[in-house]
Design an enzyme around this catalytic site. Structure first.
Site, short mmCIF file in Angstrom:
data_model
loop_
_atom_site.label_atom_id
_atom_site.label_comp_id
_atom_site.label_asym_id
_atom_site.label_seq_id
_atom_site.Cartn_x
_atom_site.Cartn_y
_atom_site.Cartn_z
N CYS A 2 -4.87 58.93 35.89
CA CYS A 2 -5.28 57.64 36.43
C CYS A 2 -5.28 57.48 37.49
CB CYS A 2 -4.88 56.62 35.47
SG CYS A 2 -3.20 55.89 36.55
N ASP A 28 -4.52 45.89 47.50
CA ASP A 28 -5.73 45.74 47.00
C ASP A 28 -6.50 45.54 47.61
OD1 ASP A 28 -6.08 44.89 43.88
OD2 ASP A 28 -7.42 45.18 45.09
N HIS A 44 3.57 56.58 34.80
CA HIS A 44 2.18 55.88 33.93
C HIS A 44 3.23 55.00 32.70
CE1 HIS A 44 -1.23 55.08 33.01
NE2 HIS A 44 -0.98 54.96 31.76
N ASN A 82 -1.78 41.14 34.32
CA ASN A 82 -3.14 41.23 33.95
C ASN A 82 -3.13 42.48 32.12
OD1 ASN A 82 -4.27 39.54 35.00
ND2 ASN A 82 -5.73 41.26 36.48
N GLY A 88 -7.91 41.30 30.79
CA GLY A 88 -8.89 41.35 32.10
C GLY A 88 -8.06 42.65 32.92
N HIS A 93 -2.58 51.18 34.15
CA HIS A 93 -1.49 51.48 35.10
C HIS A 93 -0.65 50.18 35.43
CE1 HIS A 93 0.66 54.80 37.38
NE2 HIS A 93 1.35 53.63 37.19
N HIS A 95 0.35 47.97 36.74
CA HIS A 95 0.70 46.49 38.41
C HIS A 95 0.37 44.98 38.25
CE1 HIS A 95 -3.77 47.04 37.03
NE2 HIS A 95 -4.24 45.95 38.20
N HIS A 97 0.00 42.00 40.71
CA HIS A 97 -0.50 41.61 41.75
C HIS A 97 0.14 40.55 42.45
CE1 HIS A 97 -4.81 42.59 40.32
NE2 HIS A 97 -4.19 42.59 39.57
P1 AMP Z 1 -6.52 44.78 37.05
O1 AMP Z 1 -7.97 44.07 37.26
O2 AMP Z 1 -5.66 44.23 37.28
O3 AMP Z 1 -6.90 45.57 36.19
O4 AMP Z 1 -6.89 45.15 38.23
C1 AMP Z 1 -7.14 45.92 39.21
C2 AMP Z 1 -6.56 46.00 41.03
O5 AMP Z 1 -6.75 47.80 40.84
C3 AMP Z 1 -8.32 45.28 41.22
O6 AMP Z 1 -7.87 44.38 42.03
C4 AMP Z 1 -8.53 46.52 41.97
O7 AMP Z 1 -9.46 45.62 43.64
C5 AMP Z 1 -8.22 47.19 42.61
N1 AMP Z 1 -8.22 48.81 43.08
C6 AMP Z 1 -8.83 49.67 42.02
N2 AMP Z 1 -8.75 50.69 42.56
C7 AMP Z 1 -7.80 50.25 43.87
C8 AMP Z 1 -7.82 51.35 44.57
N3 AMP Z 1 -8.47 52.81 45.07
N4 AMP Z 1 -6.93 51.11 45.83
C9 AMP Z 1 -6.23 49.83 45.80
N5 AMP Z 1 -6.65 48.88 45.18
C10 AMP Z 1 -7.55 49.15 43.82
#
Ligand code: AMP
Length: 118
Positions: A2, A28, A44, A82, A88, A93, A95, A97
C-alpha cells in the site's frame, strides 16, 4: 504494497516530522488545515477497527510528542481516524489525521444536512 507502506519503506517520499521504530508522522499531501499531519504505524494495519489495545497504548505518547514538537499541545488540535467506507477512508492503512494551527470548525454536517441524512 500500500501507499503508506511504500512511504515507510522510503519508496515514496514524504515530508517527515517524527519517527521511531514503530511509528511515522509526515505532512498530509493535501492539507485541510494550516497544520495537517498523518500518523501511522509502520506495520500494516488496515483500519482502526483492527487496532489492538497494545498498539493504541504505544501510539498515544507518540502522537502527544508530535503535538508538542509542532507546538499544538497548548493551542489544541483535532485527531481523526476515518474508518471504512462511511468514514471516508481512502488509504487502507491505519492513519490518524492531526489537524491544528487554527480554530477548526465543527461539526462536519450542518444541522440541515444532518436532518436530511436521518
Ligand atoms: P483518508 O481519507 O482518511 O484515508 O485520508 C488519506 C489521506 O492521505 C488524505 O488526506 C490524503 O491527502 C493523504 N495522502 C494520500 N497520499 C499521500 C502521500 N503520498 N503523502 C502524504 N499524504 C497522502
Amino acid at each position: 504494497m500500500c501507499i503508506f507502506c511504500k512511504i515507510v519503506e522510503g519508496e515514496i517520499p514524504s515530508n517527515k516530522i517524527l519517527e521511531n521504530d514503530e511509528f511515522l508522522c509526515f505532512h498530509d499531501a493535501n492539507p485541510r488545515a494550516p497544520i495537517h499531519l498523518l500518523i501511522i504505524p509502520k506495520v500494516h494495519v488496515e483500519k482502526f477497527q483492527d487496532v489492538t489495545p497494545a498498539l493504541m497504548s504505544a501510539i498515544t505518547p507518540f502522537i502527544q510528542e508530535v503535538s508538542k514538537k509542532m507546538g499544538l499541545d497548548l493551542s489544541g488540535y483535532r485527531l481523526i481516524t476515518n474508518n471504512g467506507d462511511d468514514g471516508g477512508q481512502e488509504v487502507q492503512h491505519l492513519h490518524f489525521h492531526l489537524l491544528g494551527g487554527t480554530k477548526l470548525s465543527w461539526p462536519h454536517f450542518s444541522p440541515e444536512e444532518t436532518h436530511k441524512a436521518l
